[in-house]
Scaffold this active site. Structure first.
Site, PDB file in Angstrom:
ATOM      1  N   ASN A  52      40.571  35.114  19.756  1.00 25.34           N
ATOM      2  CA  ASN A  52      41.806  35.608  20.379  1.00 25.34           C
ATOM      3  C   ASN A  52      43.020  34.784  19.940  1.00 25.34           C
ATOM      4  O   ASN A  52      44.091  35.337  19.646  1.00 25.34           O
ATOM      5  CB  ASN A  52      41.712  35.532  21.908  1.00 25.34           C
ATOM      6  CG  ASN A  52      40.708  36.523  22.484  1.00 25.34           C
ATOM      7  OD1 ASN A  52      40.342  37.488  21.831  1.00 25.34           O
ATOM      8  ND2 ASN A  52      40.270  36.270  23.699  1.00 25.34           N
ATOM      9  N   PHE A 102      29.024  39.156  25.777  1.00 25.65           N
ATOM     10  CA  PHE A 102      29.137  39.211  27.240  1.00 25.65           C
ATOM     11  C   PHE A 102      28.916  40.659  27.622  1.00 25.65           C
ATOM     12  O   PHE A 102      29.578  41.558  27.090  1.00 25.65           O
ATOM     13  CB  PHE A 102      30.545  38.751  27.645  1.00 25.65           C
ATOM     14  CG  PHE A 102      30.816  38.839  29.120  1.00 25.65           C
ATOM     15  CD1 PHE A 102      30.141  38.038  30.027  1.00 25.65           C
ATOM     16  CD2 PHE A 102      31.774  39.722  29.605  1.00 25.65           C
ATOM     17  CE1 PHE A 102      30.406  38.118  31.395  1.00 25.65           C
ATOM     18  CE2 PHE A 102      32.046  39.811  30.963  1.00 25.65           C
ATOM     19  CZ  PHE A 102      31.350  38.999  31.859  1.00 25.65           C
ATOM     20  N   ASP A 257      44.904  32.565  26.123  1.00 26.49           N
ATOM     21  CA  ASP A 257      44.685  32.509  24.665  1.00 26.49           C
ATOM     22  C   ASP A 257      45.956  32.946  23.927  1.00 26.49           C
ATOM     23  O   ASP A 257      46.340  32.344  22.916  1.00 26.49           O
ATOM     24  CB  ASP A 257      43.519  33.419  24.252  1.00 26.49           C
ATOM     25  CG  ASP A 257      42.253  33.125  25.047  1.00 26.49           C
ATOM     26  OD1 ASP A 257      42.149  32.030  25.624  1.00 26.49           O
ATOM     27  OD2 ASP A 257      41.376  34.012  25.101  1.00 26.49           O
TER      28      ASP A 257
HETATM   29  N1  LIG Z   1      51.759  37.500  36.192  1.00 28.36           N
HETATM   30  C1  LIG Z   1      52.332  37.019  35.090  1.00 28.36           C
HETATM   31  N2  LIG Z   1      53.579  37.409  34.719  1.00 28.36           N
HETATM   32  C2  LIG Z   1      54.128  36.940  33.585  1.00 28.36           C
HETATM   33  N3  LIG Z   1      53.539  36.060  32.755  1.00 28.36           N
HETATM   34  C3  LIG Z   1      52.330  35.624  33.074  1.00 28.36           C
HETATM   35  C4  LIG Z   1      51.637  36.074  34.249  1.00 28.36           C
HETATM   36  N4  LIG Z   1      50.426  35.484  34.278  1.00 28.36           N
HETATM   37  C5  LIG Z   1      50.367  34.693  33.178  1.00 28.36           C
HETATM   38  N5  LIG Z   1      51.510  34.768  32.460  1.00 28.36           N
HETATM   39  C6  LIG Z   1      51.836  34.032  31.225  1.00 28.36           C
HETATM   40  O1  LIG Z   1      50.651  33.565  30.614  1.00 28.36           O
HETATM   41  C7  LIG Z   1      50.625  32.128  30.583  1.00 28.36           C
HETATM   42  C8  LIG Z   1      49.214  31.657  30.824  1.00 28.36           C
HETATM   43  O2  LIG Z   1      48.807  32.138  32.082  1.00 28.36           O
HETATM   44  P1  LIG Z   1      47.738  31.381  33.018  1.00 28.36           P
HETATM   45  O3  LIG Z   1      48.312  30.087  33.467  1.00 28.36           O
HETATM   46  O4  LIG Z   1      47.333  32.358  34.067  1.00 28.36           O
HETATM   47  O5  LIG Z   1      46.560  31.103  31.990  1.00 28.36           O
HETATM   48  P2  LIG Z   1      44.991  31.006  32.244  1.00 28.36           P
HETATM   49  O6  LIG Z   1      44.734  30.712  33.691  1.00 28.36           O
HETATM   50  O7  LIG Z   1      44.472  30.049  31.251  1.00 28.36           O
HETATM   51  O8  LIG Z   1      44.514  32.465  31.916  1.00 28.36           O
HETATM   52  P3  LIG Z   1      43.127  32.968  31.312  1.00 28.36           P
HETATM   53  O9  LIG Z   1      42.215  31.774  31.227  1.00 28.36           O
HETATM   54  O10 LIG Z   1      42.672  34.001  32.299  1.00 28.36           O
HETATM   55  O11 LIG Z   1      43.462  33.546  30.003  1.00 28.36           O
HETATM   56  C9  LIG Z   1      51.640  31.701  31.621  1.00 28.36           C
HETATM   57  O12 LIG Z   1      52.189  30.421  31.309  1.00 28.36           O
HETATM   58  C10 LIG Z   1      52.671  32.809  31.532  1.00 28.36           C
HETATM   59  O13 LIG Z   1      53.563  32.598  30.455  1.00 28.36           O
END
Ligand SMILES: Nc1ncnc2c1ncn2[C@@H]1O[C@H](COP(=O)(O)OP(=O)(O)OP(=O)(O)O)[C@@H](O)[C@H]1O
Ligand SMILES: [Mg+2]
Length: 327
Positions: A52, A102, A257
């Site tokens: 990804n 998966f 990712d």
């Molecule tokens: N609801 C949202 N609206 C806008 N941007 C979002 C949202 N959720 C995530 N993002 C964007 O994606 C980035 C990464 O999100 P997050 O912190 O949820 O990562 P994560 O928990 O590692 O996600 P995953 O492991 O499920 O891919 C955030 O910093 C933001 O820029």
């Protein structure tokens, strides 16, 4: 110089069952359970964290080197990645195991029965970065994302011994790794990527507080879902970047990712951490708005337009000369 993206490469097989699993389960007979659900819908999605991230970087015009282990069944997925610009020349192809898979079946109550087959991924521990480094003529940064845990530790040890700059991205593997392994994984990293929950988990499992982590790693990048992200370094002011919005939230899988893909692209272009974080947030907004982790699409103009709308003209102007041609 190139970026190497190490980690899982997998396909997700998503099935939906038009009924309730619970109706087919007899609690007293579970010790000899044998059930089969007739499903009408199957979607096969390309995934795996390294794939990804590499896909996202390639969308922006890079040619990242994907490092991981796959099976002989990988041909169709590989041609997809190559078509988008990912360097797949250095993958380890298992002779006996299939690519990680998966498999999940979801019923109408959203109950799920899932299995993860690691398969070829368990052979990633046999990958040595040295020969890849020689073949590509230098690596600017190595991302170490969730993978076979022994492979992750081997890559970080090899980066330290070869003096290669690396970014640690332990993500969901934090839950399964002990404190000593996490310390070995992140020590000496130029970047440590986590979300905010994982940031706290890293501290509690390693026993290192945030000041100690900042002595061990160059820069921490902490994503906070809809609240954006923070970039924290020992010797620079903290940078906070808002999420790119407004965005239609369709499927959050892979947003982290996508963020890494954008952030690393900014690093490869020599941009500031603030721009890197803005690029990361912009890519993740595309991921969030599509089902699947490599199904989003944008052309140059649209991407720059969104970057401009969210972060201003200066950001878009700085990125514009670097952004690759449309693929
Ligand atoms: N609801 C949202 N609206 C806008 N941007 C979002 C949202 N959720 C995530 N993002 C964007 O994606 C980035 C990464 O999100 P997050 O912190 O949820 O990562 P994560 O928990 O590692 O996600 P995953 O492991 O499920 O891919 C955030 O910093 C933001 O820029
Ligand atoms: Mg994540």
């Amino acid at each position: 110089m190139k970026f190497a993206i190490c980690g899982s490469i997998a396909t997700d097989h998503l099935m939906t069952y038009q009924g309730r699993f619970a109706d087919s389960l007899v609690p007293e007979e579970l010790h000899k359970i044998s059930v089969s659900f007739l499903v009408e819908d199957l979607q096969v999605r390309r995934g795996g964290i390294a794939a990804n991230v590499a896909f996202g970087m390639a969308k922006l015009g890079h040619q990242p080197v994907l490092v991981g282990a796959v099976g002989e069944d990988f041909a169709a997925y590989e041609s997809w990645l190559r078509r988008h610009g990912v360097d797949c020349d250095h993958l380890l192809v298992s002779e006996v195991r299939h690519t990680a898979r998966f498999i999940v079946n979801t019923d109408e109550d959203m109950a799920q029965i899932a299995s993860f087959y690691a398969g070829a991924m368990s052979e990633a521990r046999n990958i040595e970065l040295g020969p890849i480094l020689d073949q590509v003529g230098g690596l600017e940064l190595v991302l170490i994302s969730p993978d076979d845990p022994q492979a992750m530790l081997r890559h970080s040890a090899e980066c330290r011994s070869r003096g290669l700059s690396f970014a640690a991205d332990p993500s969901q593997q934090l839950a399964f790794m002990d404190g000593a392994s996490i310390r070995r994984l992140v020590d000496g990293a130029s970047y440590l990527f986590t979300n905010d929950y994982e940031a706290a988990l890293t501290e509690s499992k390693t026993g290192w507080d945030s000041a100690e982590i900042l002595r061990r790693v160059g820069t921490r990048v902490i994503t906070k879902g809809k609240d954006g992200c923070s970039v924290v370094s020992a010797h620079a002011e903290q940078i906070d970047v808002a999420a790119a919005g407004p965005v239609t939230k369709v499927d959050p899988t892979g947003v982290g990712d996508g963020f890494r893909a954008g952030f690393l692209s900014g690093l490869a272009w020599g941009l500031s951490h603030e721009r890197c974080a803005q690029l990361g947030s912009t890519v993740s907004s595309y991921v969030l708005a599509t089902v699947g982790t490599q199904e989003y699409d944008f052309d140059r103009g649209a991407f720059l337009g969104r970057l401009r709308d969210c972060y201003g003209s200066a950001a878009a102007e700085e990125v514009e000369p670097h952004l690759g041609r449309d693929r």
